[in-house]
Write an enzyme that holds these catalytic residues in place. Sequence first.
Site, PDB file in Angstrom:
ATOM      1  N   TYR A 173     -87.089  27.584  22.007  1.00  0.00           N
ATOM      2  CA  TYR A 173     -87.404  27.088  20.423  1.00  0.00           C
ATOM      3  C   TYR A 173     -89.093  27.416  20.411  1.00  0.00           C
ATOM      4  O   TYR A 173     -89.578  27.716  19.439  1.00  0.00           O
ATOM      5  CB  TYR A 173     -86.877  25.796  19.946  1.00  0.00           C
ATOM      6  CG  TYR A 173     -85.569  25.751  19.556  1.00  0.00           C
ATOM      7  CD1 TYR A 173     -84.440  26.095  19.988  1.00  0.00           C
ATOM      8  CD2 TYR A 173     -85.408  25.294  18.079  1.00  0.00           C
ATOM      9  CE1 TYR A 173     -83.335  26.088  19.590  1.00  0.00           C
ATOM     10  CE2 TYR A 173     -84.338  24.859  17.622  1.00  0.00           C
ATOM     11  CZ  TYR A 173     -83.132  25.452  18.405  1.00  0.00           C
ATOM     12  OH  TYR A 173     -81.922  25.508  17.674  1.00  0.00           O
TER      13      TYR A 173
ATOM     14  N   LYS B 111     -77.649  26.649  32.737  1.00  0.00           N
ATOM     15  CA  LYS B 111     -77.082  28.050  33.085  1.00  0.00           C
ATOM     16  C   LYS B 111     -77.694  28.424  34.374  1.00  0.00           C
ATOM     17  O   LYS B 111     -78.326  29.373  34.486  1.00  0.00           O
ATOM     18  CB  LYS B 111     -77.183  28.895  32.105  1.00  0.00           C
ATOM     19  CG  LYS B 111     -76.462  30.469  31.975  1.00  0.00           C
ATOM     20  CD  LYS B 111     -75.130  30.388  31.970  1.00  0.00           C
ATOM     21  CE  LYS B 111     -74.388  31.678  32.097  1.00  0.00           C
ATOM     22  NZ  LYS B 111     -73.024  31.676  32.139  1.00  0.00           N
TER      23      LYS B 111
ATOM     24  N   ASP C 256     -71.327  27.358  29.636  1.00  0.00           N
ATOM     25  CA  ASP C 256     -70.316  27.885  28.977  1.00  0.00           C
ATOM     26  C   ASP C 256     -69.074  27.285  29.455  1.00  0.00           C
ATOM     27  O   ASP C 256     -68.261  26.874  28.494  1.00  0.00           O
ATOM     28  CB  ASP C 256     -69.805  29.557  29.613  1.00  0.00           C
ATOM     29  CG  ASP C 256     -70.356  29.742  30.976  1.00  0.00           C
ATOM     30  OD1 ASP C 256     -70.601  28.609  31.557  1.00  0.00           O
ATOM     31  OD2 ASP C 256     -69.906  30.716  31.372  1.00  0.00           O
TER      32      ASP C 256
ATOM     33  N   ASP D  27     -78.344  22.206  20.870  1.00  0.00           N
ATOM     34  CA  ASP D  27     -78.037  22.426  19.397  1.00  0.00           C
ATOM     35  C   ASP D  27     -76.523  23.027  19.056  1.00  0.00           C
ATOM     36  O   ASP D  27     -76.136  22.762  18.494  1.00  0.00           O
ATOM     37  CB  ASP D  27     -79.113  23.646  19.102  1.00  0.00           C
ATOM     38  CG  ASP D  27     -78.818  23.895  17.711  1.00  0.00           C
ATOM     39  OD1 ASP D  27     -78.737  23.387  16.603  1.00  0.00           O
ATOM     40  OD2 ASP D  27     -78.969  25.210  17.300  1.00  0.00           O
TER      41      ASP D  27
ATOM     42  N   ASP E 246     -72.772  21.199  17.514  1.00  0.00           N
ATOM     43  CA  ASP E 246     -72.351  21.419  16.461  1.00  0.00           C
ATOM     44  C   ASP E 246     -70.711  21.507  16.839  1.00  0.00           C
ATOM     45  O   ASP E 246     -69.936  21.132  16.213  1.00  0.00           O
ATOM     46  CB  ASP E 246     -72.883  22.979  15.933  1.00  0.00           C
ATOM     47  CG  ASP E 246     -73.809  22.901  14.748  1.00  0.00           C
ATOM     48  OD1 ASP E 246     -74.560  22.044  14.818  1.00  0.00           O
ATOM     49  OD2 ASP E 246     -73.620  23.704  13.961  1.00  0.00           O
TER      50      ASP E 246
HETATM   51  C1  IPM Z   1     -80.702  20.898  14.315  1.00  0.00           C
HETATM   52  C2  IPM Z   1     -80.680  22.152  13.421  1.00  0.00           C
HETATM   53  C3  IPM Z   1     -82.113  22.744  13.640  1.00  0.00           C
HETATM   54  C4  IPM Z   1     -82.157  23.285  15.139  1.00  0.00           C
HETATM   55  C5  IPM Z   1     -82.612  23.964  12.729  1.00  0.00           C
HETATM   56  C6  IPM Z   1     -82.567  23.516  11.324  1.00  0.00           C
HETATM   57  C7  IPM Z   1     -83.962  24.253  12.925  1.00  0.00           C
HETATM   58  O1  IPM Z   1     -79.827  23.136  13.753  1.00  0.00           O
HETATM   59  O2  IPM Z   1     -81.395  19.978  14.146  1.00  0.00           O
HETATM   60  O3  IPM Z   1     -79.447  21.126  15.144  1.00  0.00           O
HETATM   61  O4  IPM Z   1     -81.878  24.123  15.705  1.00  0.00           O
HETATM   62  O5  IPM Z   1     -82.862  22.418  15.843  1.00  0.00           O
HETATM   63 MG    MG Z   2     -78.137  22.716  15.051  1.00  0.00          MG
END
Ligand code: IPM
Ligand code: MG
Length: 363
Positions: free
Chosen positions: A141, A191, A224, A248, A252
């Site tokens: 990032y 990884k 993975d 990240d 999700d």
């Molecule tokens: C998160 C989001 C952010 C990230 C984006 C909006 C930049 O996906 O906080 O998980 O990737 O950190």
């Molecule tokens: Mg995110």
Amino acid sequence: MQATIALLPGDGIGPEVVAEGVRVLNAVAAAYGHSFAYREALLGGCAIDATGSPLPAATLAACEAADAVLLGAVGGPKWDDPRAKVRPEQGLLGLRKALGLYANLRPVAVPEQLAERSPLRPELVRGVDLIVVRELTGGIYFGAKESVFIRPDEERAYDTCVYTTSEIARVVRRAADLARQRRGLLTSVDKANVLETSRLWRRVTTEIVAHEYPDLRLEHILVDACAMHLLRRPADFDVIVTENMFGDILTDEASMLTGSLGMLPSASLGDGQRGLYEPIHGSAPDIAGQGRANPLATILSTALLLRHSLGLEAEAAAVEAAVAATLEQGIVTADLAAAGSAYSTEAVGTAVVAALQRQPVAA
Ligand code: IPM
Ligand code: MG
């Protein structure tokens, strides 16, 4: 106690969910005799529109002057042009970096009431109680990146993933401290079969745990394989520590154990008490302004704020209990509701506030 909280509602559904978080904080303040002052500031797309910058100096100053920051979400189609020079997400990343918030805690607990709502079989997700500690101010990032034309018809882009020993060590220590208060299992995700940064990550983690946390069980899993194990045996995990982008992606995925991305809160912490609290979900422009967004990830983030920045454990637990009571009553937004039985963002917030007010206040 008195505290100042910076509010950064941001874009899309951000303002709607932050409004419910503030109602819950106000209910906590009233019940427990605290006084919270709020300072609202612009971040993300709305800040670009108003000032040209996704992180105006006034916003950073408001956050630095506050005890904690509550954030909604940033981004949206209006600012999504891949050629754009300024992007809402730069505001969020810049803020995390400027405040030195390197450890992002993302707890994933599946309340019994939600076990049936997960896309996974209930017997798989029942009892899931894990926390991902995501490194937040390094990695791909923040490494050098660029896109350049090497010929008129050929463009070349790169992003670099960079980590130093100390960047790894401080987030691993934070995760190990948490594992010690929990079930004593630390899973480090990398990884290392491919990436140099991951091999450094693995060496540093192994050494820190061996020397400073010999009481913990440490396992290393490739990212993975971890993505697969999160679906196959999620209840086995306790604390997962990993670098920025892996964290990240995996969170999700992990949110689906609860049935909705709208359930996961997060706390971003550095070395001091000040933290940034935000739902892990995005700005959901498709449902913005319709009162359909699930406010629970933000409300649960206020519990983390009370706990980690203000040291108010009883109040944090009260908010979490009020959320559990609301789920128990079946008061949920469309993301979790059976067809035709969805409540609005505001109705869910009202139910949490009412549940809080029903609870006896511990002296
Ligand atoms: C998160 C989001 C952010 C990230 C984006 C909006 C930049 O996906 O906080 O998980 O990737 O950190
Ligand atoms: Mg995110």
